[in-house]
Design a protein around this motif. Structure first.
Motif, short mmCIF file in Angstrom:
data_model
loop_
_atom_site.label_atom_id
_atom_site.label_comp_id
_atom_site.label_asym_id
_atom_site.label_seq_id
_atom_site.Cartn_x
_atom_site.Cartn_y
_atom_site.Cartn_z
N ASP A 107 0.81 -1.21 0.00
CA ASP A 107 0.00 0.00 0.00
C ASP A 107 0.85 1.27 0.00
OD1 ASP A 107 -2.52 1.03 -0.32
OD2 ASP A 107 -2.99 1.07 1.82
N ALA A 108 1.94 1.25 -0.77
CA ALA A 108 2.83 2.40 -0.83
C ALA A 108 3.18 2.72 -2.28
CB ALA A 108 4.10 2.13 -0.04
N HIS A 109 3.45 4.01 -2.52
CA HIS A 109 3.83 4.49 -3.85
C HIS A 109 5.35 4.55 -3.98
CE1 HIS A 109 -0.15 6.93 -4.05
NE2 HIS A 109 -0.31 5.71 -4.52
N ILE A 110 5.82 4.26 -5.20
CA ILE A 110 7.23 4.51 -5.52
C ILE A 110 7.28 5.12 -6.92
CG2 ILE A 110 8.10 2.58 -4.13
CD1 ILE A 110 8.83 1.32 -6.97
N ALA A 111 8.26 5.96 -7.13
CA ALA A 111 8.51 6.51 -8.47
C ALA A 111 9.31 5.47 -9.23
CB ALA A 111 9.27 7.82 -8.35
N GLN A 152 -7.78 -4.03 -0.21
CA GLN A 152 -6.48 -4.06 0.43
C GLN A 152 -5.81 -2.69 0.52
OE1 GLN A 152 -3.97 -7.13 -1.15
NE2 GLN A 152 -5.70 -8.51 -1.42
N THR A 153 -6.53 -1.63 0.16
CA THR A 153 -5.95 -0.29 0.26
C THR A 153 -6.96 0.69 0.83
OG1 THR A 153 -4.84 1.49 -0.94
CG2 THR A 153 -6.57 0.32 -2.13
N GLN A 154 -6.44 1.69 1.48
CA GLN A 154 -7.26 2.77 2.00
C GLN A 154 -7.13 4.02 1.12
OE1 GLN A 154 -9.35 2.32 4.68
NE2 GLN A 154 -8.69 0.21 4.40
N MET A 155 -6.27 3.98 0.12
CA MET A 155 -6.00 5.15 -0.70
C MET A 155 -7.02 5.28 -1.83
SD MET A 155 -1.92 5.35 -1.05
CE MET A 155 -0.83 4.75 0.24
N ALA A 156 -7.46 6.51 -2.05
CA ALA A 156 -8.47 6.79 -3.08
C ALA A 156 -7.94 6.64 -4.50
CB ALA A 156 -9.03 8.20 -2.89
N CYS A 157 -6.63 6.64 -4.66
CA CYS A 157 -6.07 6.56 -6.02
C CYS A 157 -6.40 5.24 -6.70
CB CYS A 157 -4.56 6.79 -6.00
SG CYS A 157 -3.63 5.58 -5.05
#
Length: 183
Positions: A107-111, A152-157
């Motif tokens: 549940d994390a972003h990476i560039a 599995q995610t809480q992010m709106a993206c």
């Protein structure tokens, strides 16, 4: 001043080539192909992508392996768009990417590769070398699979496919595309 500008421009161009080269190939399974003409229409559409070097096909599994041109910027949405333009849909898209000590966690972003990847259903790890990642965004998987990863995610993206305020507060990147992937 001009010399400094030229050095920055050269560095940025080098960064773009490095980032673009991180995607090596993709295995695309198309849904709805029922005959050789369907496969041929999809093949011809995919062949027009400027970043595709060659395509291998497996008609028994309705799979196309897209080999990307070196140093070409790869756009995953354009792949999906070409399949849909031929009258079909993407059932699965797995991309082979070359990672260089890239730390990922659930549940994390990476560039990565000039894009943002949001990893879902992964254990914390460091990715090194070629690894396969599967795109799990809407229109890249079935509705059932999409629903599984949405839980599995809480992010709106994940729902919108774009960088949401919850993802990077105050970053001003609300329209940047986020690809949701798993290993």
């Amino acid at each position: 001043m001009i010399m400094k500008f030229l050095l920055i421009a050269i560095a940025l161009i080098g960064t773009q080539f490095t980032a673009s080269a991180q995607y090596k190939k993709a295995s695309l399974q198309a849904a709805g192909l029922t005959c050789a003409m369907c496969s041929n229409a999809t093949f011809k559409a995919l062949k027009t992508l400027p970043f595709v070097d060659k395509i291998d096909t497996d008609l028994n599994n309705t799979t196309f392996v897209l080999h990307f041109k070196p140093n070409a910027a790869v756009n995953l949405d354009q792949i999906r768009s070409k399949v849909e333009g031929a009258g079909f849909s993407v059932a699965k898209l797995t991309v082979t990417a070359n990672f260089d000590k890239t730390k990922v966690e659930n549940d994390a972003h990476i560039a990565f590769g000039g894009q943002t990847l949001h990893f879902l259903d992964v254990k914390p790890q460091v990715l090194q070398g070629e690894r396969d990642i599967t795109v799990v965004d809407k229109d890249f998987v079935s509705a059932k699979t999409f629903k599984k990863y949405k839980a599995q995610t809480q992010m709106a993206c994940y729902e919108t496919g774009t960088m949401a305020a919850c993802c990077k507060p105050g970053s001003g990147t609300a329209s940047k595309r986020v690809y949701h992937v798993t290993i």
